[in-house]
Design an enzyme around this catalytic site. Structure first.
Site, short mmCIF file in Angstrom:
data_model
loop_
_atom_site.label_atom_id
_atom_site.label_comp_id
_atom_site.label_asym_id
_atom_site.label_seq_id
_atom_site.Cartn_x
_atom_site.Cartn_y
_atom_site.Cartn_z
N SER A 345 0.47 -0.89 0.22
CA SER A 345 -0.07 -0.20 -0.16
C SER A 345 0.58 1.47 0.13
O SER A 345 2.31 1.12 0.62
CB SER A 345 -1.09 0.08 1.18
OG SER A 345 -1.63 -1.26 0.90
N HIS A 432 -7.03 0.10 6.70
CA HIS A 432 -6.85 -1.64 6.55
C HIS A 432 -6.27 -1.83 8.05
O HIS A 432 -7.20 -2.70 8.32
CB HIS A 432 -5.71 -1.99 6.35
CG HIS A 432 -5.87 -1.64 4.44
ND1 HIS A 432 -6.50 -2.52 3.19
CD2 HIS A 432 -5.46 -0.84 3.72
CE1 HIS A 432 -6.47 -2.09 2.00
NE2 HIS A 432 -5.33 -1.32 2.32
#
Length: 496
Positions: A345, A432
């Protein structure tokens, strides 16, 4: 229809017609008709009259889009659409006419329509007050449930009925999603629109509940129009060419999207996944168009490297948590050898945050480390400005550089410690970690592109989805703690 209404309706047909976004052209995009610039940056020094003042007036002020007469007529048409005396069929026909009028309007006239819907279709405050008092008096009595029902009904605004009237039309859901997308740039400067925006978000959260969504794989064999949408909406790593998109849909990749039955050809959100033998540390090989496909028989890791929402009008409606869960279930069924699920990410807020907090972080850096940083930066003792300037050349720092370690420490602090109102500061981390993932590993120059350097000095992070610890990690976050791996915890600053 009386004579005055007929004349008013005919006059509006002579007004300038400006084509909007997808309703006049299949090209999509936000309507900019009639706008000199982004509304959020426009000069609104002139005090605007309230909508009620305008409805009671006779003349239009220069800056106003609709005249008082036109405003009153539009309000009447909106009210007629939800008139309880008409049939559902007639109500739908009137809603259809309003959609057609909206598509011909300039953005300023559309804004007047938003204001009418937001301000003139509110619940009756007196009915709410009376119902609330009755409910409070009934608490603990046999009449409590009935009183609660009456109170809930009193708080429902006519605005909700109006949105429902639009939604039943074949193109109604698409229309409303686009309307809310158009409204977004105006919300900060005009709080009068917030009631309509919140009502739409509430309705969308019901209409787009994940129970109504279909998970579909997007592959190279999907219709070209769908693949083109993948290119259009990719928000994390721009797709540069058809070879690029073909690589992302190769045999060792998977791409899944959520679809709504009323928007069957439009993914609401999609995720791109790489199936490989290890936890990815750089985006470069994953985007390498010339790289050979990985051996699926050896793949034990599923790497989520891009998640993109596609509809700005659905802002605030969450799909990501359910999407990842469904994708994990699907992949586990197809590839039993997959044992690990992780992201690669970006850290989009890191650079800006560091620029604002470098002095504070330098102050909690041990003195010995500050001396080494000063030598590396060429200034002793170093200031925050010296270090930030030295980090502009981050790509040239070797593995033993004190500047490199300090940047990693700052990133670990940012991801593993910094919270605002109990939520992680970084938007991707918020997503997340809110899903129960753990901050697993920082990757030096994981994204060496200009975008990666600009937003995070090239750093990327792996969030690990340990399926057995998701609930525990979520509970930890709810208590103000962030789940991090040991390596991340060791990097965090120790306050002396």
């Amino acid at each position: 229809m009386n004579t005055a209404s007929w004349i008013s309706r005919q006059v509006t047909r002579l007004l300038p017609i400006v084509q909007p976004n997808r309703w006049a052209s299949k090209g999509g995009g936000n309507a900019r008709a009639g706008m000199d610039s982004d509304p959020a940056s426009r000069d609104h020094a002139q005090v605007e009259r309230s909508t009620r003042d305008r409805l009671a007036a006779n003349l239009r002020h220069k800056a106003e889009a609709m005249s008082p007469r036109m405003l009153r007529r539009t309000l009447e048409e909106l009210r007629d659409t939800i008139d309880p005396r008409i049939s559902e069929v007639e109500g739908g026909r009137r809603a259809q006419v309003l959609i057609q009028s909206y598509t011909r309007a300039t953005i300023e006239r559309r804004r007047d329509m938003w204001l009418l819907m937001s301000e003139m279709f509110t619940a009756d405050p007196e009915k709410i007050k009376t119902a609330q008092a009755k409910f409070a008096a009934a608490v603990g009595t046999p009449d409590e449930a009935a009183a609660e029902v009456q109170y809930r009904r009193a708080t429902v605004s006519p605005r909700r009925r109006l949105l429902q009237r639009f939604s039943v039309l074949p193109e109604g859901i698409r229309f409303l999603v686009d309307v809310r997308a158009e409204m977004q740039p105006w919300l900060k400067q005009d709080k009068r629109l917030q009631a309509l925006d919140v009502e739409m978000e509430y309705m969308f959260s019901t209409w787009f509940d994940v129970g109504f969504l279909e998970l579909r794989r997007i592959s190279w064999d999907s219709p070209a129009s769908l693949v083109e949408k993948l290119i259009k909406y990719e928000a994390v790593h721009d797709i540069r060419s058809w070879d690029d998109v073909k690589n992302r849909l190769d045999s060792d990749r998977r791409c899944y999207g959520f679809f709504h039955p009323r928007l069957p050809d439009e993914p609401l959100i999609f995720v791109e996944v790489a199936l490989i033998e290890h936890m990815a540390e750089s985006i470069t090989p994953l985007l390498d168009e010339k790289a050979a496909a990985a051996d699926l028989d050896k793949a034990t890791w599923a790497i989520f490297y891009s998640i993109s929402n596609t509809q700005n009008g659905l802002r605030g409606v969450s799909f990501g948590d359910s999407l990842i869960k469904r994708v994990v279930e699907t992949l586990s069924s197809e590839f039993p050898r997959l044992k690990h699920f992780s992201t690669l990410s970006p850290i989009p807020g890191l650079r800006k945050w560091l620029g604002q907090n470098a002095q504070r972080l330098l102050a909690i850096t041990p003195e010995k480390d500050r001396i080494e940083l000063g030598r590396a930066a060429g200034f002793e003792p170093p200031t925050a400005a010296h270090l930030l300037r030295a980090l502009e050349h981050v790509a040239t720092l070797d593995a033993r550089s004190p500047l490199r370690r300090w940047l990693l420490q700052c990133a670990a602090q940012y991801l593993g410690h910094e919270l605002i109102e109990g939520k992680p500061v970084d938007p991707v981390a918020r997503f997340h970690l809110g899903n129960g993932a753990r901050v697993e590993r920082l990757n030096w120059l994981g994204d060496p592109s200009a975008k990666g350097l600009q937003q995070s000095y090239g750093l990327m992070v792996n969030y690990l989805y340990d399926l057995k610890r998701l609930d525990r990690n979520r509970a930890q976050l709810a208590e103000g703690g962030i789940a991090v791996a040991g390596a991340i915890e060791e990097l965090q600053f120790r306050v002396q």
